[in-house]
Design a protein around this motif. Sequence first.
Motif, PDB file in Angstrom:
ATOM      1  N   CYS A 131       0.831  -1.202   0.000  1.00 42.34           N
ATOM      2  CA  CYS A 131       0.000   0.000   0.000  1.00 42.34           C
ATOM      3  C   CYS A 131       0.868   1.255   0.000  1.00 42.34           C
ATOM      4  N   ALA A 169      -4.008  -0.131  -4.701  1.00 40.89           N
ATOM      5  CA  ALA A 169      -3.411  -0.510  -3.418  1.00 40.89           C
ATOM      6  C   ALA A 169      -4.215  -1.635  -2.763  1.00 40.89           C
ATOM      7  N   CYS A 176      -2.772  -5.589  -2.083  1.00 41.07           N
ATOM      8  CA  CYS A 176      -2.551  -5.990  -0.693  1.00 41.07           C
ATOM      9  C   CYS A 176      -2.607  -7.523  -0.594  1.00 41.07           C
ATOM     10  N   LEU A 195      -7.133  -4.190   3.093  1.00 37.90           N
ATOM     11  CA  LEU A 195      -7.713  -2.914   2.696  1.00 37.90           C
ATOM     12  C   LEU A 195      -9.058  -3.119   2.028  1.00 37.90           C
TER      13      LEU A 195
END
Length: 66
Positions: free
Chosen positions: A16, A51, A55, A60
Amino acid sequence: MRISADRDRCIGAGMCVLTAADLFDQDEEEGLVLVRDGAPGADREKDVLRAARLCPSGALSVTRDA
């Protein structure tokens, strides 16, 4: 758009931060994700989604505004 991070699920890989360092950080103690701005503008949607996708632990999540 809102970013949420599950720190219990995070493994500290740092993808991230490598993807969007202005939106994410890692804590000093455990290296776990910290969300710098939980509600970035629509202009950052591409980076936020990337991002979350990169992950490795799936820590996230992204919620789009209605």
